[in-house]
Write an enzyme that holds these catalytic residues in place. Sequence first.
Site, PDB file in Angstrom:
ATOM      1  N   ARG A  58       0.860  -1.188   0.000  1.00  8.22           N
ATOM      2  CA  ARG A  58       0.000   0.000   0.000  1.00  8.22           C
ATOM      3  C   ARG A  58       0.894   1.236   0.000  1.00  8.22           C
ATOM      4  O   ARG A  58       1.686   1.420   0.930  1.00  8.22           O
ATOM      5  CB  ARG A  58      -0.903  -0.008   1.241  1.00  8.22           C
ATOM      6  CG  ARG A  58      -1.696   1.257   1.412  1.00  8.22           C
ATOM      7  CD  ARG A  58      -2.666   1.193   2.590  1.00  8.22           C
ATOM      8  NE  ARG A  58      -3.406   2.431   2.650  1.00  8.22           N
ATOM      9  CZ  ARG A  58      -3.294   3.342   3.610  1.00  8.22           C
ATOM     10  NH1 ARG A  58      -2.511   3.138   4.638  1.00  8.22           N
ATOM     11  NH2 ARG A  58      -3.991   4.461   3.549  1.00  8.22           N
ATOM     12  N   HIS A  69      -2.693  10.973   0.508  1.00  8.74           N
ATOM     13  CA  HIS A  69      -2.165  10.775   1.863  1.00  8.74           C
ATOM     14  C   HIS A  69      -1.532  12.110   2.267  1.00  8.74           C
ATOM     15  O   HIS A  69      -0.343  12.204   2.540  1.00  8.74           O
ATOM     16  CB  HIS A  69      -1.167   9.615   1.881  1.00  8.74           C
ATOM     17  CG  HIS A  69      -0.978   8.986   3.228  1.00  8.74           C
ATOM     18  ND1 HIS A  69      -1.126   7.641   3.465  1.00  8.74           N
ATOM     19  CD2 HIS A  69      -0.642   9.525   4.428  1.00  8.74           C
ATOM     20  CE1 HIS A  69      -0.871   7.374   4.748  1.00  8.74           C
ATOM     21  NE2 HIS A  69      -0.586   8.515   5.350  1.00  8.74           N
ATOM     22  N   GLU A 112      -7.298   8.630   5.948  1.00  9.87           N
ATOM     23  CA  GLU A 112      -7.575   9.334   7.193  1.00  9.87           C
ATOM     24  C   GLU A 112      -8.013  10.777   6.987  1.00  9.87           C
ATOM     25  O   GLU A 112      -7.310  11.714   7.416  1.00  9.87           O
ATOM     26  CB  GLU A 112      -6.348   9.283   8.109  1.00  9.87           C
ATOM     27  CG  GLU A 112      -5.881   7.874   8.426  1.00  9.87           C
ATOM     28  CD  GLU A 112      -4.821   7.834   9.535  1.00  9.87           C
ATOM     29  OE1 GLU A 112      -4.355   8.904   9.947  1.00  9.87           O
ATOM     30  OE2 GLU A 112      -4.475   6.732   9.984  1.00  9.87           O
ATOM     31  N   ASN A 138      -7.437   1.995   9.871  1.00 11.22           N
ATOM     32  CA  ASN A 138      -6.132   2.184  10.506  1.00 11.22           C
ATOM     33  C   ASN A 138      -6.339   2.196  12.008  1.00 11.22           C
ATOM     34  O   ASN A 138      -7.165   2.955  12.517  1.00 11.22           O
ATOM     35  CB  ASN A 138      -5.500   3.515  10.087  1.00 11.22           C
ATOM     36  CG  ASN A 138      -5.085   3.530   8.626  1.00 11.22           C
ATOM     37  OD1 ASN A 138      -5.173   2.507   7.931  1.00 11.22           O
ATOM     38  ND2 ASN A 138      -4.635   4.665   8.145  1.00 11.22           N
ATOM     39  N   TYR A 144      -4.238   2.163  15.860  1.00 12.43           N
ATOM     40  CA  TYR A 144      -3.015   2.209  16.655  1.00 12.43           C
ATOM     41  C   TYR A 144      -3.277   2.002  18.152  1.00 12.43           C
ATOM     42  O   TYR A 144      -2.560   1.267  18.800  1.00 12.43           O
ATOM     43  CB  TYR A 144      -2.262   3.530  16.414  1.00 12.43           C
ATOM     44  CG  TYR A 144      -1.670   3.571  15.019  1.00 12.43           C
ATOM     45  CD1 TYR A 144      -0.432   3.005  14.760  1.00 12.43           C
ATOM     46  CD2 TYR A 144      -2.376   4.115  13.948  1.00 12.43           C
ATOM     47  CE1 TYR A 144       0.110   2.987  13.484  1.00 12.43           C
ATOM     48  CE2 TYR A 144      -1.851   4.108  12.666  1.00 12.43           C
ATOM     49  CZ  TYR A 144      -0.616   3.545  12.432  1.00 12.43           C
ATOM     50  OH  TYR A 144      -0.094   3.509  11.171  1.00 12.43           O
ATOM     51  N   GLU A 181      -3.491  -0.032   8.144  1.00 14.80           N
ATOM     52  CA  GLU A 181      -2.323   0.396   8.922  1.00 14.80           C
ATOM     53  C   GLU A 181      -2.466  -0.110  10.347  1.00 14.80           C
ATOM     54  O   GLU A 181      -3.543  -0.011  10.940  1.00 14.80           O
ATOM     55  CB  GLU A 181      -2.207   1.922   9.025  1.00 14.80           C
ATOM     56  CG  GLU A 181      -1.646   2.599   7.816  1.00 14.80           C
ATOM     57  CD  GLU A 181      -1.559   4.123   7.978  1.00 14.80           C
ATOM     58  OE1 GLU A 181      -1.327   4.597   9.107  1.00 14.80           O
ATOM     59  OE2 GLU A 181      -1.752   4.810   6.967  1.00 14.80           O
TER      60      GLU A 181
HETATM   61  C1  FCB Z   1      -1.293   7.427  10.487  1.00 15.60           C
HETATM   62  C2  FCB Z   1      -0.853   7.920   9.131  1.00 15.60           C
HETATM   63  C3  FCB Z   1       0.488   7.425   8.703  1.00 15.60           C
HETATM   64  C4  FCB Z   1       1.453   7.340   9.846  1.00 15.60           C
HETATM   65  C5  FCB Z   1       0.865   6.630  11.029  1.00 15.60           C
HETATM   66  C6  FCB Z   1       1.776   6.479  12.198  1.00 15.60           C
HETATM   67  O1  FCB Z   1      -2.166   8.352  11.048  1.00 15.60           O
HETATM   68  O2  FCB Z   1      -1.788   7.548   8.156  1.00 15.60           O
HETATM   69  O3  FCB Z   1       0.938   8.242   7.661  1.00 15.60           O
HETATM   70  O4  FCB Z   1       1.941   8.591  10.147  1.00 15.60           O
HETATM   71  O5  FCB Z   1      -0.302   7.280  11.436  1.00 15.60           O
END
Ligand code: FCB
Length: 465
Positions: free
Chosen positions: A84, A123, A168, A290, A292, A367
């Site tokens: 990607r 992006h 995002e 995405n 985290y 992500e």
């Molecule tokens: C996301 C982004 C990516 C990267 C990660 C850590 O928000 O899409 O570009 O910075 O976080």
Amino acid sequence: MTPRSGQGGGSALPEGFVWGAATASYQIEGAVHEDGRVPSIWDTFSHTPGKTLNGDTGDVATDHYHRWREDVASMAELGLDAYRFSIAWPRVASGDRRGLDFYSRLVDALLENGIAPYVTLYHWDLPQELEDAGGWPERSTAFRFAEYAAQVARVLGDRVHTWTTLNEPWCSAFLGYAAGVHAPGRTDPAAALAAAHHLNLAHGLASRELRAAAPAAQHSITLNLHHLRGEPEAVRRVDAVANRVFLDPLTGRGYPSDLLEDTAAITDWGFVRDGDEKTIAAPLDTLGVNYYSPTLVRIWDGASPRDHADGHKQGEASPFVGCDDVEFVEQPGPRTAMGWPVDATGLEELLLRLHRDHPGLPLVITENGAAYHDEPTPDGRVHDTDRIAYFNDHIAAMRRAIEDGGVDVRGYFAWSLLDNFEWAYGYDRRFGLIHVDYATGERRWKDSAHWYRRAIGRARRGELP
Ligand code: FCB
């Protein structure tokens, strides 16, 4: 193209499940003045004193624009099914054909190695000339984006497996125009809401063009959905302005009425015109997710010192427009170098929620990953055991959602293939499977890259990664 997954047979993961890694143009390419590329808002922002840590810019980044062959070779060695990456709009906006030629060569090289190209069109690198004309708060930007999408699709067409319009849009709209911590660095809540709508509209308009030009491809958008926990009223408020502001119109539900009420003092939403919501609800083949970390919220009592675990400090502009009475609460437990809590259960819960709220919408984790301050040790290796644990736990959480929850997840992309320019944090936060020495550009596989290669192999043989 022939993605390799599922060939081993007997895998608990669905047939054709895709293992990948992700990057983004401005974070890795460098070569900002080459082949006619025009400036983007991130060139301007990163060159403005005080906007990025240590004044870092993406001028050189990982030099991927010149080292891409080496990077594709690494992907092949990792055994990736898919890669990607994003296309730099400033390389296309220039009208210089060499910009698109670069991506055309990259796509061919991926296909030759059996790696499916997953292309993101935006992006975050908006051409500066479009910001000068008003940026995302301006309606015309959505139409410029659709023209750009059509231009790219004419060249790359069906060689691309999955087209993702935006990455995002929450970050583009709210970090860019409300909090001002991302380019273009504006702090205007009304502009941020208009930007969110025009990003949604841009997605819808571009989707039409992309589907017409590439009918055999998959069509998608990637959201960074906030997995929220805590007091129900606080959760509802943030969910509206961070998640449902995108999710609802994209899936044909239009803008949520509670969002319109919560933000009524900021804007009357007059920028939403008849027919816009229909355009935004273009059919989606998959939704990119995405993830985290989770977010903990409660209603602020208005008196005690305020907890600002979302990163912004008292008196600073917040990205969470209309949520002034919401407090972001510090969470216990381990954290990454970003300060983000490590908690894989949030991923499982988020996937289950999407499955419940949007049944029949296939998901791809576009992500997931963690930043640590990795450096090579005297043995020449990078022992990033924390990152391996992070990946391991999150992949296990994803599997639980698939196997126990019946969630339709089609793929998993590690962020990131290699260390790169982490936006406002510059080169100080390393997310890569592959370490980059920024002085020389030299690449070195971290232990996590070796681990990921083995994990993909095991998953193909039907063993647990
Ligand atoms: C996301 C982004 C990516 C990267 C990660 C850590 O928000 O899409 O570009 O910075 O976080």
